[in-house]
Scaffold this active site. Structure first.
Site, PDB file in Angstrom:
ATOM      1  N   GLU A  63      37.814  34.688  43.112  1.00  0.00           N
ATOM      2  CA  GLU A  63      36.925  34.192  44.152  1.00  0.00           C
ATOM      3  C   GLU A  63      35.687  33.579  43.500  1.00  0.00           C
ATOM      4  O   GLU A  63      35.130  34.136  42.555  1.00  0.00           O
ATOM      5  CB  GLU A  63      36.522  35.345  45.063  1.00  0.00           C
ATOM      6  CG  GLU A  63      35.618  34.942  46.229  1.00  0.00           C
ATOM      7  CD  GLU A  63      35.232  36.135  47.095  1.00  0.00           C
ATOM      8  OE1 GLU A  63      35.135  35.967  48.308  1.00  0.00           O
ATOM      9  OE2 GLU A  63      35.040  37.242  46.532  1.00  0.00           O
ATOM     10  N   LYS A 138      39.942  33.022  54.170  1.00  0.00           N
ATOM     11  CA  LYS A 138      39.590  34.440  54.269  1.00  0.00           C
ATOM     12  C   LYS A 138      39.315  34.854  55.709  1.00  0.00           C
ATOM     13  O   LYS A 138      38.479  34.269  56.388  1.00  0.00           O
ATOM     14  CB  LYS A 138      38.365  34.701  53.397  1.00  0.00           C
ATOM     15  CG  LYS A 138      37.982  36.147  53.214  1.00  0.00           C
ATOM     16  CD  LYS A 138      36.777  36.206  52.257  1.00  0.00           C
ATOM     17  CE  LYS A 138      36.340  37.609  51.949  1.00  0.00           C
ATOM     18  NZ  LYS A 138      35.144  37.590  51.058  1.00  0.00           N
ATOM     19  N   CYS A 180      39.416  39.141  48.177  1.00  0.00           N
ATOM     20  CA  CYS A 180      38.322  40.099  48.023  1.00  0.00           C
ATOM     21  C   CYS A 180      38.223  41.129  49.154  1.00  0.00           C
ATOM     22  O   CYS A 180      38.968  42.103  49.173  1.00  0.00           O
ATOM     23  CB  CYS A 180      37.004  39.339  47.856  1.00  0.00           C
ATOM     24  SG  CYS A 180      35.673  40.351  47.137  1.00  0.00           S
TER      25      CYS A 180
END
Length: 309
Positions: A63, A138, A180
């Site tokens: 990321e 995301k 993440c």
């Protein structure tokens, strides 16, 4: 130097024993991105070159591989579209080295940028021809406040994604894309597993307080054990700018929950062979997928993704 591990060895004549099949090798990156996009690209390109010389067929970057801005205004100003110059350079890199690239956490200006002035946190998968074969945005945004230690509000400048992307077939196995903070939500890993994933990816930029408490010993291993997938987690490490330090510890966990590769401090790569025969043996010996009780607690599934036995 490793031989190229993207393909099986050719079969010998039937009168001779077949040679052992080489397992695909993946390379997992750890970097310290800064607001300097040119420097970041040079470092990541060097890692891709090193990984392919070792025989990796798939390279994972974390990321914020493109940059990590020092404030919201800078983060927004540096963002690009998927059709921009930076992604084009990574496409050329994939073509030059004939390698798959998992680019986790690209700061994307989407088609709604002119009206929203907000970006997406986008995990892009490039094939060896430089084509974008998948783009996952995301879905879980990191809004946390640890008093006196960490304050983050990703939703203040980022749009959440609206869908989970179906696993993609690669030379290493079927890849499920996440980013993440998604790691804290087992539902997405179970949905990807149900849709056929064999490798779950969590390119990350964990903070030191959360990483030291939860990263390796808890979250990543739990996701591998419960899904019976390999888990690959590229990571940011070190001081990204004066206001941020990242935890690092990029690693690979196998379907049994063992950490089979991990980066040391600083920029670098770790390598792991992906053994799908081992994965399927574990799933056969402990068939938790078929032991689930949807009659009691429902089924975790992603909209639009067909289940795979």
């Amino acid at each position: 130097m490793y031989p190229t591990l993207c393909h099986s060895s050719p079969h010998l004549p039937h009168a001779m024993a077949d040679p052992p099949t080489l397992k695909p090798l993946v390379a997992v990156g750890q970097v310290t991105s800064t607001p300097d996009k040119e420097l970041n690209f040079a470092i990541c390109a060097g890692l891709v070159r090193e990984a392919t010389h070792r025989g990796a067929c798939l390279v994972f970057l974390p990321e914020g591989f493109d940059y990590i801005g020092s404030n919201t205004a800078q983060t927004l100003s540096l963002a690009e579209g998927l059709d921009g110059d930076l992604m084009g350079r990574y496409a050329e890199l994939a073509k030059e080295y004939g390698v798959w690239l998992s680019l986790g956490g690209f700061h994307e200006r989407g088609q709604d940028w002119p009206t929203t002035q907000r970006i997406y946190n986008c995990h892009v998968l490039l094939d060896p021809a430089g084509n974008i074969v998948a783009a996952y945005r995301k879905t879980h945004l990191c809004d946390v406040e640890l008093e006196g230690r960490v304050t983050m509000k990703e939703s203040s400048f980022t749009n959440p994604g609206t869908e989970i992307v179906a696993p993609i077939s690669t030379p290493a196995g079927k890849l499920g894309l996440s980013i993440c903070y998604d790691l804290r939500f087992p539902e997405i890993s179970l949905a990807l597993r149900r849709a056929g994933a064999e490798i779950l990816t969590y390119p990350s930029a964990f903070t030191v307080p959360t990483g030291s408490a939860h990263w390796e010993q808890v979250l990543l291993r739990a996701r591998a054990i419960e899904s019976q997938c390999y888990v690959v987690a590229a990571a940011q490490t070190g001081k990204n700018h004066e206001h941020r330090t990242s935890y690092g510890h990029a690693l690979v966990v196998d379907p049994w929950g063992a950490v089979v590769a991990q980066c040391h401090e600083g920029t670098g790569l770790c390598y792991a062979e992906i053994d799908l025969n081992y994965l399927h043996r574990i799933r056969q010996e402990i068939p938790v997928h078929s032991h689930r009780r949807p009659d009691l607690y429902g089924t975790v599934a992603a909209t639009g993704l067909a289940p795979v036995p």
